[in-house]
Design a protein around this motif. Sequence first.
Motif, PDB file in Angstrom:
ATOM      1  N   PHE A   1       0.818  -1.223   0.000  1.00  0.00           N
ATOM      2  CA  PHE A   1       0.000   0.000   0.000  1.00  0.00           C
ATOM      3  C   PHE A   1       0.852   1.273   0.000  1.00  0.00           C
ATOM      4  O   PHE A   1       0.553   2.219  -0.713  1.00  0.00           O
ATOM      5  CB  PHE A   1      -0.949   0.013   1.218  1.00  0.00           C
ATOM      6  CG  PHE A   1      -1.760  -1.260   1.338  1.00  0.00           C
ATOM      7  CD1 PHE A   1      -2.631  -1.646   0.327  1.00  0.00           C
ATOM      8  CD2 PHE A   1      -1.638  -2.092   2.450  1.00  0.00           C
ATOM      9  CE1 PHE A   1      -3.354  -2.832   0.412  1.00  0.00           C
ATOM     10  CE2 PHE A   1      -2.364  -3.272   2.550  1.00  0.00           C
ATOM     11  CZ  PHE A   1      -3.221  -3.637   1.529  1.00  0.00           C
ATOM     12  N   GLN A   2       1.922   1.294   0.777  1.00  0.00           N
ATOM     13  CA  GLN A   2       2.679   2.534   0.992  1.00  0.00           C
ATOM     14  C   GLN A   2       3.255   3.121  -0.292  1.00  0.00           C
ATOM     15  O   GLN A   2       3.312   4.340  -0.456  1.00  0.00           O
ATOM     16  CB  GLN A   2       3.824   2.286   1.982  1.00  0.00           C
ATOM     17  CG  GLN A   2       3.342   1.871   3.368  1.00  0.00           C
ATOM     18  CD  GLN A   2       4.455   1.315   4.226  1.00  0.00           C
ATOM     19  OE1 GLN A   2       5.628   1.633   4.035  1.00  0.00           O
ATOM     20  NE2 GLN A   2       4.118   0.478   5.190  1.00  0.00           N
ATOM     21  N   THR A   3       3.695   2.279  -1.193  1.00  0.00           N
ATOM     22  CA  THR A   3       4.321   2.794  -2.417  1.00  0.00           C
ATOM     23  C   THR A   3       3.333   2.843  -3.582  1.00  0.00           C
ATOM     24  O   THR A   3       3.714   3.144  -4.707  1.00  0.00           O
ATOM     25  CB  THR A   3       5.521   1.915  -2.829  1.00  0.00           C
ATOM     26  OG1 THR A   3       5.039   0.574  -3.018  1.00  0.00           O
ATOM     27  CG2 THR A   3       6.598   1.917  -1.770  1.00  0.00           C
ATOM     28  N   GLN A   4       2.076   2.541  -3.315  1.00  0.00           N
ATOM     29  CA  GLN A   4       1.063   2.616  -4.373  1.00  0.00           C
ATOM     30  C   GLN A   4       0.738   4.073  -4.657  1.00  0.00           C
ATOM     31  O   GLN A   4       0.788   4.921  -3.775  1.00  0.00           O
ATOM     32  CB  GLN A   4      -0.202   1.880  -3.925  1.00  0.00           C
ATOM     33  CG  GLN A   4       0.010   0.398  -3.650  1.00  0.00           C
ATOM     34  CD  GLN A   4       0.148  -0.416  -4.916  1.00  0.00           C
ATOM     35  OE1 GLN A   4      -0.608  -0.238  -5.848  1.00  0.00           O
ATOM     36  NE2 GLN A   4       1.144  -1.291  -4.961  1.00  0.00           N
ATOM     37  N   ASN A   5       0.388   4.327  -5.898  1.00  0.00           N
ATOM     38  CA  ASN A   5       0.090   5.689  -6.320  1.00  0.00           C
ATOM     39  C   ASN A   5      -1.269   6.156  -5.867  1.00  0.00           C
ATOM     40  O   ASN A   5      -2.279   5.547  -6.191  1.00  0.00           O
ATOM     41  CB  ASN A   5       0.121   5.745  -7.842  1.00  0.00           C
ATOM     42  CG  ASN A   5       1.217   6.665  -8.272  1.00  0.00           C
ATOM     43  OD1 ASN A   5       1.133   7.847  -8.008  1.00  0.00           O
ATOM     44  ND2 ASN A   5       2.245   6.103  -8.873  1.00  0.00           N
TER      45      ASN A   5
ATOM     46  N   VAL B   1       0.615  10.424  -6.542  1.00  0.00           N
ATOM     47  CA  VAL B   1       1.777  10.425  -5.660  1.00  0.00           C
ATOM     48  C   VAL B   1       1.697   9.195  -4.754  1.00  0.00           C
ATOM     49  O   VAL B   1       0.606   8.745  -4.401  1.00  0.00           O
ATOM     50  CB  VAL B   1       1.832  11.755  -4.855  1.00  0.00           C
ATOM     51  CG1 VAL B   1       0.604  11.929  -4.000  1.00  0.00           C
ATOM     52  CG2 VAL B   1       3.078  11.841  -4.005  1.00  0.00           C
ATOM     53  N   GLU B   2       2.847   8.632  -4.406  1.00  0.00           N
ATOM     54  CA  GLU B   2       2.820   7.435  -3.579  1.00  0.00           C
ATOM     55  C   GLU B   2       2.172   7.729  -2.215  1.00  0.00           C
ATOM     56  O   GLU B   2       2.366   8.810  -1.663  1.00  0.00           O
ATOM     57  CB  GLU B   2       4.232   6.885  -3.355  1.00  0.00           C
ATOM     58  CG  GLU B   2       4.887   6.334  -4.602  1.00  0.00           C
ATOM     59  CD  GLU B   2       5.739   7.362  -5.336  1.00  0.00           C
ATOM     60  OE1 GLU B   2       5.422   8.578  -5.272  1.00  0.00           O
ATOM     61  OE2 GLU B   2       6.717   6.947  -5.971  1.00  0.00           O
TER      62      GLU B   2
ATOM     63  N   GLU C   1      -4.531   4.368  -7.583  1.00  0.00           N
ATOM     64  CA  GLU C   1      -4.595   3.753  -8.918  1.00  0.00           C
ATOM     65  C   GLU C   1      -6.034   3.407  -9.325  1.00  0.00           C
ATOM     66  O   GLU C   1      -6.348   2.268  -9.692  1.00  0.00           O
ATOM     67  CB  GLU C   1      -3.656   2.554  -8.997  1.00  0.00           C
ATOM     68  CG  GLU C   1      -2.200   3.029  -9.041  1.00  0.00           C
ATOM     69  CD  GLU C   1      -1.167   1.956  -8.792  1.00  0.00           C
ATOM     70  OE1 GLU C   1      -1.539   0.784  -8.686  1.00  0.00           O
ATOM     71  OE2 GLU C   1       0.027   2.305  -8.705  1.00  0.00           O
ATOM     72  N   GLY C   2      -6.898   4.384  -9.205  1.00  0.00           N
ATOM     73  CA  GLY C   2      -8.273   4.234  -9.694  1.00  0.00           C
ATOM     74  C   GLY C   2      -9.273   3.677  -8.716  1.00  0.00           C
ATOM     75  O   GLY C   2     -10.460   3.579  -9.028  1.00  0.00           O
ATOM     76  N   VAL C   3      -8.817   3.307  -7.532  1.00  0.00           N
ATOM     77  CA  VAL C   3      -9.747   2.733  -6.550  1.00  0.00           C
ATOM     78  C   VAL C   3      -9.362   3.262  -5.166  1.00  0.00           C
ATOM     79  O   VAL C   3      -8.185   3.526  -4.890  1.00  0.00           O
ATOM     80  CB  VAL C   3      -9.707   1.182  -6.635  1.00  0.00           C
ATOM     81  CG1 VAL C   3      -8.318   0.656  -6.338  1.00  0.00           C
ATOM     82  CG2 VAL C   3     -10.719   0.546  -5.720  1.00  0.00           C
TER      83      VAL C   3
END
Lengths: 272, 272
Positions: free
Chosen positions: A156-160, A164-165, B162-164
């Motif tokens: 989760f932490q590095t997801q956009n 932005v992350e 990311e879209g969700v």
Amino acid sequence: MTTDNLRSEIQKKKSFLCIGLDVDLDKIPKYLLEQEDPIFEFNKAIIDATHHLAVAYKPNTAFYEAYGIKGWKSLQKTISYLNEAYPELFTIADAKRGDIGNTSSMYAKAFFEDMAFDSVTVAPYMGKDSVEPFLEFKSKHTILLALTSNQGAFDFQTQNIEGVELYKKVLETSKSWENSENLMYVVGATKAEFLSEIRNIVPNSFLLVPGVGAQGGSLEEVCRYGMTSNVDLLINSSRGIIYASNTTDFAQAAAAAAETLQLQMKAILNAN
Amino acid sequence: MTTDNLRSEIQKKKSFLCIGLDVDLDKIPKYLLEQEDPIFEFNKAIIDATHHLAVAYKPNTAFYEAYGIKGWKSLQKTISYLNEAYPELFTIADAKRGDIGNTSSMYAKAFFEDMAFDSVTVAPYMGKDSVEPFLEFKSKHTILLALTSNQGAFDFQTQNIEGVELYKKVLETSKSWENSENLMYVVGATKAEFLSEIRNIVPNSFLLVPGVGAQGGSLEEVCRYGMTSNVDLLINSSRGIIYASNTTDFAQAAAAAAETLQLQMKAILNAN
């Protein structure tokens, strides 16, 4: 303790080492198990042997809670000993708490008042009103999880998140919270290459960096990307120091392992 | 306890009420403060007066930790009493823990083994390897924070990743973790309109729903959008029940407040 006190101590000792007291009864020297409080005796010996090499100590509360009331007593004795014998040391309750406002207030009371820790680690998932109750305490510090050292950090932490992350969103958002000057952040050494971008967002905050040693992070890399002119880093090592030996020489072995890191830190400080 | 046991209990009692034991010494009847363990005496009286109306009890660990070792003892006594006197009740340690793998294992040991809770709440920020150590325990349940009841839930949980939204990403991702059948989720009643989308992702998981009552959530709305044919909901109320009165009739007042909710639940179950 203020951040200025901590910065002075770093300069004085030429060290920004934090020692993690993650004490597992299965890993400490067997002969200590005959003592009334083996965890406290182990911690006391480690602290006495290493206090001149480190600026901070970080008991991880999980390792104490796992032993129930006995474990909780060992934690209380450890923090009391640190505060009485070595008040110049910065203390961190690595508790990773966080809950709705009235509940976070109770956690803050537990760690800042009842146990008199200088700081506590807090998880950001529940947002502003779960963290601000910790920030109200003067000269106490809230160390917010930003980018952790484990593999799951990539879940989760590095997801956009809207371009932005997530961990950057956490850093950025947290700066707007009341008393945000009392914030520090957890950033794993295993992700040292992320540190220059992190420093763009929080240029002057202390970063608590786990993951050097057992988890494979590099001290040099962390310093290259994360150190400020005031240092503003606390590099944590737990298992690499406290379990350097599991026989009667464990405290000396811990001191030797701590000194190896401290000498590397001194060299880095002298070169800057 | 298995989820089937819990489902049977819900049908038997016509209740899916969880009572939150968030005990604050400033809020309980003054005369109890003369007892040796006022928190335990308060809990015991509340449990004895309400056990036939509720299926689950949820002590929030913060409220116990705030009183140090004394508080920890009150928590131990409370969970022991629940397990001995009312083994049919589902018990939740509302602890919101979560750390790197070896540390989460210690927390799991603390709550599942040392204290024998049926479940524990866990924060998802650190990802898979911070949650899986809890999931390893057979017939124990890990209640993952998804969408919490506080205002701060909008800081990160509802942000687009990311879209969700992040909380949906958490729900979706968690389904791929090992032993994910042992997962339940926290979803705040204050966000009941989100529940139908949540049910698309986790159609058959138990949801623990805080925020009915003191925080303003509606029982009817939660059931409309979140109930399955097996119910699969635990609706928590803390302050609205345990602080219904602060004089000698506190336990009867708590029972009356619990019964009001239970009768609403019964009506909803009978209508479905």
